[in-house]
Each structure stands twice: as structure tokens, then as C-alpha cells.
Design an enzyme around this catalytic site. Structure first.
Site, mmCIF file in Angstrom:
data_model
loop_
_atom_site.group_PDB
_atom_site.id
_atom_site.type_symbol
_atom_site.label_atom_id
_atom_site.label_comp_id
_atom_site.label_asym_id
_atom_site.label_seq_id
_atom_site.Cartn_x
_atom_site.Cartn_y
_atom_site.Cartn_z
ATOM 1 N N GLY A 45 0.839 -1.195 0.000
ATOM 2 C CA GLY A 45 0.000 0.000 0.000
ATOM 3 C C GLY A 45 0.870 1.239 0.000
ATOM 4 C CD GLN A 50 3.409 5.731 2.474
ATOM 5 O OE1 GLN A 50 2.401 5.161 2.053
ATOM 6 N NE2 GLN A 50 4.403 5.059 3.020
ATOM 7 C CB CYS A 110 5.310 2.364 7.198
ATOM 8 S SG CYS A 110 4.807 3.790 6.235
ATOM 9 C CG LEU A 111 6.830 0.929 1.255
ATOM 10 C CD1 LEU A 111 6.286 1.130 -0.152
ATOM 11 C CD2 LEU A 111 7.961 -0.093 1.245
ATOM 12 C CG HIS A 152 -0.451 1.290 7.416
ATOM 13 N ND1 HIS A 152 0.542 0.872 8.268
ATOM 14 C CD2 HIS A 152 0.151 2.090 6.513
ATOM 15 C CE1 HIS A 152 1.696 1.404 7.888
ATOM 16 N NE2 HIS A 152 1.483 2.137 6.820
ATOM 17 C CD GLU A 153 -1.154 2.360 2.802
ATOM 18 O OE1 GLU A 153 -0.733 3.517 2.627
ATOM 19 O OE2 GLU A 153 -0.393 1.415 3.084
ATOM 20 C CG HIS A 156 0.327 6.854 5.338
ATOM 21 N ND1 HIS A 156 1.499 7.326 5.856
ATOM 22 C CD2 HIS A 156 0.506 5.518 5.172
ATOM 23 C CE1 HIS A 156 2.368 6.318 6.004
ATOM 24 N NE2 HIS A 156 1.786 5.207 5.592
#
Ligand code: NI
Length: 185
Positions: A45, A50, A110-111, A152-153, A156
Site C-alpha cells: 500500500g 508518501q 511502512c515504506l 494504515h493507509e 497516512h
């Protein structure tokens, strides 16, 4: 086109993102680039902040469980029970989600938070309304990894990261690592 992924410490990750008012070429191109960037980074995701854009746009692609004989992950999609692979990759704007059910711990990463994974407690299920780029709307009721990923997304988009949601004990354990990340971003 691959985009640089913003890292922990970058203030762009802490902003409440603006709704996408109009889906024009810049939005569709950004979504494509986000997908490409996510695949390259082996993520499941990615949210627009991000890649440095403070708009409510998310891409998700949950790979199929590769274990032989595993039941495919299912979700109710516009009232119909379907394998989630049918709706991948998911690209949506301006989501509304309603998490429900029992909270459980799951190790997230997380990226944008390099080399840190930690247990986060979240509800098991999610009802979601996900407007698509073509103007249609996906109504989802899901569980498992997809429900986890949606929460989670969507965090963000409001400037929250999974490390904000860990227990105070793990916050303490992570604080040094996070400080180092924030200094180095
Ligand atoms: Ni993330």
C-alpha cells in the site's frame, strides 16, 4: 515513473491531506506512478503523502497467499462476496472507512519508516466507501490484511503513522531508532 518515497521526519507525512476535487491527468498519472513505486519497493500500500503529495489518494495491492490450498481472502464488494484478488490493484480517492470488531495486534511496517516493524492494535473489520478514479464507488466490507492495510493507509491521509499507534512500551523501545530516522531523512 518511480517516485522518491518520503521518509520519517519529513513534515509532508504529518499533514491532513486535502480531498481530490477533480480527477485530471495529473491525478491518474500520479496514481500510476505510485503503483509502480510501490511494486518496486515491494509494498502492499502507498498513500500520496508518501510521495510528497498531500492529497487523499491511495493505492493498494495485496498479493495472493502463495501457499497451496489456502482459501483466497474474501470481501464483500458492492454487496457481493468475492475474492479480493478480483479488485486488485485498488486505487481510490477520498475514502471513508469505518473500522469495527475486536482489536488485535499485528506487526506493521511502512515504506516511509525504514527498518522498523511493530505490533499495532486495530479492529479486525472495515467497512469502506472507496471512490474510484472513473467516478464509480466501491463499497467494501473486509477483514484480514486488506482491512489492516486500509486503516494504515487512511491514517497516512490524516498525517498519522503506525508508530504513533504502538503501545507506550514499544514507543519507548522505538524512540531511539525513530530519532535517528528523523535526523537522517
Ligand atoms: Ni505506511
Amino acid at each position: 515513473m518511480l517516485l522518491p518515497i518520503t521518509q520519517y521526519g519529513n513534515p509532508v507525512l504529518r499533514v491532513k491531506c486535502a480531498p481530490v476535487e477533480q480527477v485530471d491527468d495529473s491525478v491518474t498519472t500520479l496514481a500510476q506512478n505510485m503503483l509502480e513505486t510501490m511494486y518496486e519497493a515491494n509494498g502492499i500500500g502507498l498513500a500520496a503523502p508518501q510521495v510528497g503529495e498531500n492529497i487523499r489518494l491511495v493505492v493498494i495491492d495485496i498479493p495472493e497467499d502463495e501457499e497451496e490450498g489456502e482459501e483466497p481472502e474474501m470481501a464483500t464488494v458492492n454487496g457481493e462476496l468475492r475474492p479480493i484478488r478480483d479488485i486488485m490493484p485498488l486505487i481510490f480517492i477520498n475514502p471513508t472507512i469505518e473500522p469495527y470488531g475486536k482489536q488485535y495486534l499485528f506487526k506493521e511496517g511502512c515504506l516511509s519508516v525504514h527498518n522498523i516493524r511493530a505490533n499495532v492494535s486495530r479492529p479486525e473489520f472495515v467497512r469502506a466507501t472507496l471512490p474510484q478514479l472513473d467516478g464509480s464507488v466501491l463499497e467494501l466490507d473486509c477483514s484480514g490484511l486488506l482491512a489492516r492495510c486500509l486503516q494504515h493507509e487512511c491514517d497516512h491521509l490524516d498525517g498519522f503513522l503506525f508508530v504513533d499507534r504502538v503501545s507506550s512500551a514499544s514507543k519507548l523501545t522505538l524512540s531511539k531508532k525513530l530519532k535517528r530516522l528523523a535526523e537522517g531523512y
